[in-house]
Every structure is written in C-alpha cells, then in structure tokens.
Write a protein that holds these residues in place. Structure first.
Motif, short mmCIF file in Angstrom:
data_model
loop_
_atom_site.label_atom_id
_atom_site.label_comp_id
_atom_site.label_asym_id
_atom_site.label_seq_id
_atom_site.Cartn_x
_atom_site.Cartn_y
_atom_site.Cartn_z
N VAL A 115 -21.11 6.84 38.49
CA VAL A 115 -22.00 7.88 37.96
C VAL A 115 -23.14 7.21 37.21
O VAL A 115 -22.99 6.09 36.69
N GLN A 158 -22.02 20.34 33.23
CA GLN A 158 -22.59 19.33 34.11
C GLN A 158 -21.65 18.14 34.27
O GLN A 158 -21.44 17.65 35.38
N GLN A 162 -19.53 16.88 37.72
CA GLN A 162 -19.71 15.52 38.21
C GLN A 162 -18.39 14.75 38.29
O GLN A 162 -18.21 13.91 39.19
#
Length: 219
Positions: A115, A158, A162
């Motif tokens: 990420v 968010q 993810q």
C-alpha cells in the motif's frame, strides 16, 4: 502427487505452478518464500524431509509444510516445524484433495500486498504484513508498523476498504487490526504487537468471528 495437484486445479479452476525435487538438500537451496505450499516426503536420499523442514522453517516462518509419509509416528515431530498436516501413503486422490484444500486455505492467509501511504512530505510504500494496526484520531490515520508510526490524512472507511482483503478487522471505531499480529484476547481487549486495544461491544462478535476464522478456518 503432481497429477493430483493439477487435477485439483482443473476441478476448482485454480492454476498451479509445480516444481519437483528428489532430495531435501535441493529444496533448501531455493528461496522458500517463493513457494506457497511445500509437500515433503519424509524418506528421501541425502537430506530427509524432517531435516529439510527444519531448514525451510528457519528461512521462512510462514511457508505451508505438509509431510507425505507411511510412518505415522512422524506426526508428533511435525509440531517441531509447524507442519500443517500429513498425507499418509498409499495416497489416494480423495484424501490428498482434502489435505491439499486445507493447505491452500492456510497459504491464502500468507497473502500480502503493498500500500502507498501519502505522508505530508513523502509517499511511503509498505507491505501490509508489516502493519500492526491503524488508528484514527481527529481525521488523521496513524499506521502502527514494524518501522514505526506513520501519520496521514484520511478516514477509517478508506483504510478499511484498502486493507480488508488482507485480514484487517475493526475491534472498535478507532482501531483497524491486522489479525496476523494478534497474540491474545482478553475479556474486552485484544493484544496486538504488545499494545492492548479495546474491543467494543458493537464490534465484539464480528471481530471474534473473524479472528476465529483466521486462526482456525483451515481446519
């Protein structure tokens, strides 16, 4: 076994890459982390399967090990190297497929990703395996990781979107926990990388269910 693996793949729509080795020393010379599952015969010329397993486990704590043997007494010794299972000879497809499916479920738990963290002064790439938990404070996300704490603007929704596929679950409104790093659950708290985090009443059932499935869902 190679035929069984490809047969299983055809039946379940899963392509597999298979490499074969005739001796334990051949596989320990390879990078164990490039394999998801290693099926080890106990009896091999040169280095036997148990010796190879000790070396493989030292190199990779997570690779899935399954022993193949006609000697059931090795089952107890398998705990020394964290072996997931044993396939006893003579091997038939039904027995093999059951054990292999279990190994696949365990291997899927190793899955990690990368990420990007948009920090105020840089963009940080980090493996999801290295993230202990994510905390939200005043619309800022605090990523607690093996490298330290990283803070960036964002919402918990968010972060959850993810990281959800990598086994991150909320224990309360403020914390998103990597189940990989959970070491203990107490009455109303969970221990993650040495930190004690509260489990809210609202999230308790979902969190404990997710943790139970993560730890024991391959059994």
């Amino acid at each position: 076994m190679e035929e069984f693996i490809h047969r299983y793949g055809e039946e379940h729509g899963l392509p597999f890459e298979v490499e074969s080795f005739s001796d334990g020393s051949q596989i320990v010379e390879r990078d164990a982390s490039r394999f998801d599952i290693i099926l080890l015969d106990i009896e091999m010329p040169g280095m036997n399967g148990m010796e190879a397993a000790h070396k493989l486990r030292a190199a990779d704590a997570d690779v899935v090990l399954v022993f193949v043997t006609n000697m059931a007494q090795y089952a107890i010794r398998g705990y020394e190297v964290g072996a997931l299972d044993f396939v006893l000879k003579p091997i038939n497809y039904y027995t093999f497929s059951v054990r292999f499916e279990r190994a696949i479920h365990r291997a899927q738990k190793r899955e990690s990703g990368q990420v990007l963290l948009n920090l105020p002064d840089a963009v940080k790439r980090i493996s999801t395996r290295e993230i202990y938990y994510v905390e939200v404070q005043n619309r800022m996300l605090h990523y607690h990781t093996e490298e330290g704490e990283f803070v960036l603007r964002g919402t918990m929704q968010q972060a959850e979107q993810q990281l959800e596929r990598y086994h991150f679950v909320r224990c309360n409104h403020w914390y998103l926990v990597n189940l990989r790093h959970v070491t203990e659950v107490r009455r109303d708290t969970v221990i993650v990388a040495g930190q004690e985090l509260e489990i809210s009443r609202r999230n308790r059932t979902a969190f404990l269910t997710a943790l139970t499935n993560y730890v024991g869902g391959d059994r």
